[in-house]
Design a protein around this motif. Structure first.
Motif, PDB file in Angstrom:
ATOM      1  N   TYR A 386       0.824  -1.217   0.000  1.00  0.00           N
ATOM      2  CA  TYR A 386       0.000   0.000   0.000  1.00  0.00           C
ATOM      3  C   TYR A 386       0.857   1.265   0.000  1.00  0.00           C
ATOM      4  O   TYR A 386       0.704   2.131  -0.874  1.00  0.00           O
ATOM      5  N   LYS A 387       1.761   1.387   0.960  1.00  0.00           N
ATOM      6  CA  LYS A 387       2.586   2.590   1.080  1.00  0.00           C
ATOM      7  C   LYS A 387       3.586   2.718  -0.066  1.00  0.00           C
ATOM      8  O   LYS A 387       3.890   3.826  -0.526  1.00  0.00           O
ATOM      9  N   THR A 388       4.096   1.576  -0.561  1.00  0.00           N
ATOM     10  CA  THR A 388       5.147   1.618  -1.579  1.00  0.00           C
ATOM     11  C   THR A 388       4.600   1.783  -2.988  1.00  0.00           C
ATOM     12  O   THR A 388       5.114   2.592  -3.770  1.00  0.00           O
ATOM     13  N   TYR A 389       3.540   1.039  -3.328  1.00  0.00           N
ATOM     14  CA  TYR A 389       3.093   1.003  -4.720  1.00  0.00           C
ATOM     15  C   TYR A 389       1.728   1.638  -4.966  1.00  0.00           C
ATOM     16  O   TYR A 389       1.444   2.067  -6.075  1.00  0.00           O
ATOM     17  N   ASP A 396       0.186   8.410   8.380  1.00  0.00           N
ATOM     18  CA  ASP A 396       0.259   7.372   9.405  1.00  0.00           C
ATOM     19  C   ASP A 396      -1.115   6.769   9.674  1.00  0.00           C
ATOM     20  O   ASP A 396      -1.267   5.546   9.803  1.00  0.00           O
ATOM     21  N   ALA A 397      -2.137   7.622   9.753  1.00  0.00           N
ATOM     22  CA  ALA A 397      -3.493   7.131  10.020  1.00  0.00           C
ATOM     23  C   ALA A 397      -3.994   6.243   8.885  1.00  0.00           C
ATOM     24  O   ALA A 397      -4.675   5.234   9.119  1.00  0.00           O
ATOM     25  N   GLN A 398      -3.672   6.596   7.652  1.00  0.00           N
ATOM     26  CA  GLN A 398      -4.095   5.786   6.509  1.00  0.00           C
ATOM     27  C   GLN A 398      -3.378   4.438   6.489  1.00  0.00           C
ATOM     28  O   GLN A 398      -3.974   3.412   6.157  1.00  0.00           O
ATOM     29  N   ILE A 399      -2.096   4.425   6.854  1.00  0.00           N
ATOM     30  CA  ILE A 399      -1.351   3.166   6.914  1.00  0.00           C
ATOM     31  C   ILE A 399      -1.926   2.269   8.001  1.00  0.00           C
ATOM     32  O   ILE A 399      -2.082   1.055   7.816  1.00  0.00           O
ATOM     33  N   LEU A 400      -2.251   2.866   9.146  1.00  0.00           N
ATOM     34  CA  LEU A 400      -2.850   2.094  10.237  1.00  0.00           C
ATOM     35  C   LEU A 400      -4.182   1.501   9.805  1.00  0.00           C
ATOM     36  O   LEU A 400      -4.469   0.325  10.067  1.00  0.00           O
ATOM     37  N   ARG A 401      -4.998   2.299   9.120  1.00  0.00           N
ATOM     38  CA  ARG A 401      -6.291   1.802   8.647  1.00  0.00           C
ATOM     39  C   ARG A 401      -6.097   0.677   7.632  1.00  0.00           C
ATOM     40  O   ARG A 401      -6.805  -0.341   7.659  1.00  0.00           O
TER      41      ARG A 401
END
Length: 673
Positions: A386-389, A396-401
């Motif tokens: 998700y974060k890489t591609y 941070d909140a979106q990564i946690l979700r």
């Protein structure tokens, strides 16, 4: 061999009650733990959810590692190999599967030294080698996770079905769902705390079984009686064990040795490719990484060794008694491969109480291991996909979700995948043996990633795929040669899986060494050191700069210590001790067997002290402060002025830390009187 289905000792209600009820209980416990941590200022963000802010101590690291490696597969298959090979089975199972964890301490400390800000080992692969290598290693890492969870679910569901009659498909779906409920709430730190409780309960049940078999039970009652019964069983069954002389009381067994070699090769690949193990190394503070993994490996040894030395050989000794579920027949090949030795032995020595104990064992071992896998996979998918591609600008909140969504998604996928495997009659024995085909080929390149400056992207990618195709070709070719056909039974046998795994590792090693010799990458580690974390406000953060425990000289010494300990323990536990007994083909005397059984108990006592008592001692100050804060009601504080009273806002009024800006925090409200 057994021709009729064994009687089911417990009701289906017991099965559903344990799986659903205990799952709900641990979810409530997780909510309580998380609430306490929040009251103490612990903020739930991606860094806390995935790596517990890199602050775990030695005791909790060891407990987390032991819990992650104590699968239902561990408990079931260790008892099975002891049933097949006698004392050789339990000994080799423990020796060959504990060394991987201790060896992994080298990778854990190298990760701290060279990439202190990395969140997954795949991030290290991407930064060093690029996208193709990143996706290649990700494929094998996720394949390893899928095979691990499959073996846990299939073995656990089969055991629960044999004990309660609970529908296998219901177990395959409810087990991961119950784990998901509390994994979502707590993340890595709270999950490790819950897994700590799981592991303590497992060890307590192992103690109960040991004393029931060797001390208080009327069926055996002493090591000397067990020694006599094992001799009688060998005679009664016409010396069937694949050991020297067909006895159950020797380490000399070529079949057990092959099993040990296969296990250490394929499950070293599993540990090294499993992001959940890298996660615990990242989550440990620098001073705890090496001792945590070494202590965890030594503590884990007791899980299969003590349990199998007790229950695996108890099944051999008592198989001809009316209390044994398959009496008057021996266990069938299907029952053995499904891992039913442990539940059958428990029923024999303790009736419904023993069956209930194994039911709890299955729940604890399944859920503790699956929770680690869920966190590990969700971290890979949220950061490395998700974060890489998908969304490089993710907050941070979106990564946690995204991590939460991935926990749920992977749980659903594994329930469906496990159901598919059960539908086509894939069992625990098949998955255990063939895992190395998917994990072995990545080992040489992965090890070189942390220790070699010569390996470049070409060597890494070429070696992993060359090794994989070599493993598959060797595996299927030898299955055809040994059995005359290629089917589930033939490809699941030990020999083709062993030689396929060796071929994969060997081919991968040759390729990466050859390319690295002629194409020296001359890597300098600078790009790994340049990896940075991102705070909740979007600014870069370097834990190595902010935390004085990341001292380069201190970490260098820790790396040397890890290598020395690894070499010593590997030689002691896997070479000198087992192979000296193997080479001499020593037949255990009554006194030697008695000492052997007592050593198994003492090792379990050491394990209990290391991963149950020591973490409490190490974290005693924090626990006492939690208890004090939990039991103390908020107070109204009087100021020096008689005109003002300062009132602390309750949790519902407090602004969450991740919504504050910089150093701004919610201030106490001031009310005028």
């Amino acid at each position: 061999m057994s021709e009729t289905q064994a009687a089911i000792p417990l009701s289906q209600g017991a099965g559903y009650g344990v799986v659903i009820g205990l799952g709900a209980l641990f979810a409530l416990v997780m909510i309580g733990v998380t609430s306490i941590m929040r009251r103490r200022g612990n903020v739930e963000n991606a860094e806390e959810f995935t790596v517990a802010k890199r602050s775990l101590g030695t005791g909790l690291t060891a407990a987390g590692v032991t819990s992650s490696w104590t699968w239902s597969t561990t408990l079931l298959s260790s008892a099975t190999v002891a049933y097949e090979y006698g004392v050789a089975g339990s000994f080799f199972y423990a020796a060959c599967n504990s060394t991987q964890i201790m060896i992994f301490s080298n990778l854990a400390i190298e990760s701290k030294r060279k990439a202190p800000n990395a969140r997954t080992f795949l991030e290290i692969i991407r930064v060093r080698y690029g996208t193709v290598a990143h996706l290649s290693f990700m494929f094998f890492s996720l394949a390893s996770n899928i095979l691990v969870v499959s073996s846990i679910l299939i073995g656990g569901a089969a055991a629960i079905n044999s004990l309660t009659g609970m529908n296998v498909y219901a177990s395959l779906w409810l087990l991961p769902m119950s784990v998901t409920a509390y994994t979502l709430r707590g993340g890595l730190r709270a999950t490790i705390l819950t897994d700590y409780v799981h592991t303590a309960i497992i060890l307590i049940i192992i103690f109960v079984f040991w004393f029931k078999v060797y001390a208080t039970g009327d069926q055996i009652g002493s090591p000397a009686k067990m020694w006599d019964l094992l001799h009688d069983a060998a005679k009664r069954n016409d010396y069937p064990a694949p050991t020297k002389g067909g006895t159950y009381l020797t380490i000399r067994s070529l079949g057990a040795l092959k099993f040990a070699i296969l296990s250490i090769l394929e499950y070293t690949g599993v540990v090294f490719l499993d992001n959940s193990f890298h996660q615990k190394g990242i989550a440990a503070d620098p001073a705890s990484a090496v001792p945590g993994y070494v202590l965890g490996g030594l503590a884990w040894y007791a899980m299969p060794f003590t349990l199998a030395t007790t229950m695996g050989i108890a099944a051999i000794a008592l198989e001809n008694t009316p209390a044994f579920p398959t009496y008057p027949n021996r266990m069938s090949t299907t029952e053995i491969s499904a891992g039913l030795t442990l539940p059958y032995a428990a029923q024999t020595i303790a009736g419904t109480g023993g069956a209930g104990a194994v039911l709890v064992l299955m729940f604890m071992s399944c859920t503790s291991a699956i929770s680690s896998q869920l966190i590990g996979v969700s971290t890979v998918l949220s950061y490395d996909v998700y974060k890489t591609y998908i969304k490089p600008s993710a907050t941070d909140a979106q990564i946690l979700r995204a991590g939460h969504y991935c926990v749920v998604g992977f749980a659903i996928f594994m329930a469906a995948f496990g159901s598919m495997l059960h539908g086509v009659k894939i069992d625990l024995g098949f998955i255990y043996n063939m895992t190395g085909i998917f994990t072995g080929s990545a080992l040489p390149a992965l090890i070189a990633t942390f220790f070699s400056t010569r390996q470049g992207p070409l060597a890494a990618v070429a070696s992993i795929w060359t090794g994989f195709f070599s493993a598959v070709i060797t595996w299927l070719t030898l299955a055809k040669r040994f059995s005359g056909t290629v089917n589930i039974a033939s490809v699941g046998r030990t020999d083709p899986c062993l030689y396929g795994c060796i071929a994969g590792i060997g081919a991968a090693a040759v390729v990466t060494i050859a390319i690295s010799i002629f194409h020296n990458a001359r890597y300098t580690w600078d790009t790994l050191g340049a990896i940075r974390l991102t705070d909740v406000d979007g600014s870069d953060k370097d834990v190595a700069f902010e935390d004085p425990t990341y001292n380069p000289e201190r970490l260098r010494k820790a790396a040397h210590i890890a290598r020395a300990i690894t070499v010593f323990l590997f030689l002691a536990l896997f070479i000198v001790w087992p192979l000296s007994l193997y080479g001499t083909a020593y037949q255990f005397s009554e006194k030697f067997f008695t000492g052997w059984v007592i050593v198994s108990l003492l090792w379990a006592v050491f394990s209990f002290g290391s991963i149950t008592i020591y973490p409490i001692i190490e974290e005693r100050h924090r626990l006492l402060s939690w208890i004090k804060e939990f039991s103390t009601k908020p107070k109204v504080e009087e100021t020096d002025s008689v005109d003002e009273v300062k009132v602390e806002p309750d949790d519902s009024e407090r602004v969450p830390e991740d919504l504050t800006c910089g150093d701004i925090r919610t201030k106490p409200e001031v009310l005028s009187i």
